[in-house]
Design a protein around this motif. Structure first.
Motif, mmCIF file in Angstrom:
data_model
loop_
_atom_site.group_PDB
_atom_site.id
_atom_site.type_symbol
_atom_site.label_atom_id
_atom_site.label_comp_id
_atom_site.label_asym_id
_atom_site.label_seq_id
_atom_site.Cartn_x
_atom_site.Cartn_y
_atom_site.Cartn_z
ATOM 1 N N VAL A 111 0.302 -1.304 -0.081
ATOM 2 C CA VAL A 111 -0.013 -0.313 -0.249
ATOM 3 C C VAL A 111 1.084 1.391 -0.077
ATOM 4 C CG1 VAL A 111 -1.388 1.333 1.325
ATOM 5 C CG2 VAL A 111 -1.575 -1.246 1.605
ATOM 6 N N ALA A 112 0.765 2.266 -1.733
ATOM 7 C CA ALA A 112 1.949 3.290 -0.835
ATOM 8 C C ALA A 112 0.817 4.193 -1.154
ATOM 9 C CB ALA A 112 2.552 2.954 -2.372
ATOM 10 N N GLN A 113 1.084 5.480 -0.804
ATOM 11 C CA GLN A 113 0.906 7.009 -1.023
ATOM 12 C C GLN A 113 1.725 7.894 -1.946
ATOM 13 O OE1 GLN A 113 0.061 9.474 2.225
ATOM 14 N NE2 GLN A 113 -0.170 11.091 1.218
ATOM 15 N N ALA A 167 -6.405 4.500 1.968
ATOM 16 C CA ALA A 167 -6.476 3.013 2.729
ATOM 17 C C ALA A 167 -6.461 3.155 4.093
ATOM 18 C CB ALA A 167 -5.722 2.348 1.767
ATOM 19 N N VAL A 168 -7.092 1.396 4.483
ATOM 20 C CA VAL A 168 -7.497 1.145 5.749
ATOM 21 C C VAL A 168 -6.446 -0.265 5.644
ATOM 22 C CG1 VAL A 168 -8.820 0.918 7.883
ATOM 23 C CG2 VAL A 168 -8.945 2.889 6.223
ATOM 24 N N ILE A 169 -5.093 -0.531 6.893
ATOM 25 C CA ILE A 169 -4.920 -1.295 7.376
ATOM 26 C C ILE A 169 -5.802 -1.970 8.250
ATOM 27 C CG2 ILE A 169 -3.117 -3.030 7.468
ATOM 28 C CD1 ILE A 169 -2.102 -1.056 5.247
ATOM 29 N N ALA A 170 -6.772 -3.084 7.944
ATOM 30 C CA ALA A 170 -7.418 -3.728 9.017
ATOM 31 C C ALA A 170 -7.416 -5.195 8.899
ATOM 32 C CB ALA A 170 -8.938 -3.191 9.281
ATOM 33 N N ALA A 184 2.632 8.824 9.761
ATOM 34 C CA ALA A 184 2.707 10.434 9.744
ATOM 35 C C ALA A 184 3.667 10.441 8.352
ATOM 36 C CB ALA A 184 3.731 10.888 10.363
ATOM 37 N N ALA A 185 4.168 9.549 7.667
ATOM 38 C CA ALA A 185 4.764 9.505 6.393
ATOM 39 C C ALA A 185 4.288 9.091 4.779
ATOM 40 C CB ALA A 185 5.874 8.438 6.696
ATOM 41 N N ALA A 186 2.902 8.703 5.633
ATOM 42 C CA ALA A 186 1.855 8.544 4.776
ATOM 43 C C ALA A 186 0.432 8.668 5.072
ATOM 44 C CB ALA A 186 1.558 7.282 4.324
ATOM 45 N N PRO A 187 0.089 9.655 5.406
ATOM 46 C CA PRO A 187 -1.195 10.225 6.629
ATOM 47 C C PRO A 187 -2.547 9.540 5.706
ATOM 48 C CG PRO A 187 -0.139 12.059 5.604
ATOM 49 C CD PRO A 187 1.170 10.941 4.862
ATOM 50 N N ARG A 188 -2.560 9.825 4.279
ATOM 51 C CA ARG A 188 -3.366 9.167 3.407
ATOM 52 C C ARG A 188 -3.992 7.602 3.869
ATOM 53 N NH1 ARG A 188 -7.087 12.037 4.333
ATOM 54 N NH2 ARG A 188 -8.478 10.947 2.313
ATOM 55 N N ILE A 189 -2.947 6.802 4.566
ATOM 56 C CA ILE A 189 -2.643 5.299 4.942
ATOM 57 C C ILE A 189 -2.804 5.221 6.993
ATOM 58 C CG2 ILE A 189 -1.320 3.202 4.840
ATOM 59 C CD1 ILE A 189 -0.323 4.193 2.296
#
Ligand code: GLY
Length: 369
Positions: free
Chosen positions: A174-176, A195-198, A314-319
């Motif tokens: 998963v990449a921003q 994206a949400v990691i669940a 913090a490094a990928a705030p859309r994840i």
């Protein structure tokens, strides 16, 4: 959304209800991981220690449960078993009595209603309990929820609101990329706003470029699914020194659970069954006559501090992480959905993110970007 367990389904339903376009990807399908094994207990004052961050999270989520279930019940076709019938923790010796009386003092201090029952009172209140009980602590706020029916309602509602469930899909990255995210499996890439990691115990297998992997470890729990055949079924969750027993309206009782670090092995063992049957009979003597219908197994996702990871990287705030709920995934699901939905749709960074941030492990040895 990566993961169609109780956390993924609850967040997906909440996002879809708010009009978000949601795709839920799972390597097996809805309710196939830890959630299907869960006993559905809602017991913050047993799972969380005094003044702990976990207790705070669990109590806040329990306060959402009545309205969470009521809303789903309005549309559920099969119903959802949900009861706030309390828990009865049982002491079988003097040390157990001292511990539970200490817990009662704590509950009184924080204004949580509980009642101490001596041995005779336990036997008349809950006749299924062993005559050897020295006493019991009744905590009235606790409850239980049928996880399969809850999951069915969530998936149904999420689908009605437009969410899609795709499986089997094994996401590896998963990449921003700018303000967008790319979610990649062996043969496909999805793009979206977030994206949400669940993925529960499997969340560590997802690579996020520039972000250390989350140190989630699986902790296996085996449970016995018993059909009660003799004597009274317990009337509420009974928690003994070596097991808990959760009664359901269909006449079954779930007895759990082992705590085993055996990697991703979802098998059952004679040792696990032996431990649980002995513990069940010690607490509820009529368990001897029960029929063993099934042995359930789930892998609880545990992080090093035993708290969940909820919030953006913090490094990928859309994840956003929503994993590591360990022993309390079902209890913490409504709060997790509220926090993730608030962040993604309303740009709200709840104060709880300071405790649950997935970045808290970034400096740990072994974390790799
Ligand atoms: N919440 C109980 C368990 O994980 O066994």
């Amino acid at each position: 959304m990566l993961g169609a367990g109780i956390i993924g389904a609850t967040i997906a339903e909440a996002l879809a209800q708010r009009g978000a376009d949601v795709a839920v990807l799972d390597m097996r399908g809805p309710n196939r991981g830890a959630s299907q094994a869960s006993a559905g207990m809602l017991t913050p004052y047993i799972e969380g220690e005094a003044d702990s961050p976990l207790l705070n999270l669990c109590v806040r989520s329990l306060s959402l449960y009545d309205s969470f279930v009521a809303r789903l019940l309005e549309v559920s076709r099969g119903g959802i078993e949900y009861a706030r019938t309390g828990t009865l923790e049982i002491a079988l010796d003097d040390d157990g009595v001292a511990k539970l009386l200490g817990n009662k003092v704590w509950l009184d201090t924080i204004g949580v209603e509980s009642e101490w029952l001596d041995g005779n009172a336990v036997r008349s209140f809950e006749p299924s309990i062993t005559p050897a009980a020295h006493g019991g602590l009744l905590t009235l706020d606790h409850g239980l929820v049928g996880v399969t029916s809850l999951m069915n309602a969530l998936v149904h509602q999420a689908r009605l609101a437009g969410a899609t469930f795709e499986f089997p899909v094994e996401v590896h990255t998963v990449a921003q990329v700018g303000d967008r995210v790319e979610v990649t499996s062996v043969d496909r890439t999805w793009t979206g706003d977030a994206a949400v990691i669940a993925g529960g115990s499997w969340s560590r297998r997802v690579r996020i470029p520039g972000v250390p992997s989350l140190p989630v470890r699986p902790v296996r729990g085996q449970l016995l699914h018993l059909q009660w055949c003799e004597g009274d079924q317990p009337g509420r969750i009974c928690w003994g020194p070596h097991c808990y027993a959760v009664p359901w309206s269909d006449g079954t009782v779930l007895v759990g659970a082992t705590m085993e670090e055996v990697g991703f092995d979802e098998g059952t063992t004679v040792a696990g069954v032996n431990t649980l049957t002995s513990a069940a009979i010690e607490l509820l003597p009529h368990a001897t006559g029960a029929r063993l219908d099934a042995i359930r197994v789930g892998l609880r996702p545990m992080l090093p501090d035993e708290l969940p990871a909820i919030g953006p990287f913090a490094a990928a705030p859309r994840i956003v992480a929503a994993t590591g709920h360990y022993r309390n995934g079902v209890l913490l699901a409504p709060l997790t959905a509220e926090l993730v939905t608030g962040y993604l749709l309303d740009n709200v960074r709840d104060d709880l993110f300071e405790i649950t941030t997935p970045d808290r492990f970034a400096k740990m040895e072994g974390g790799s970007a």
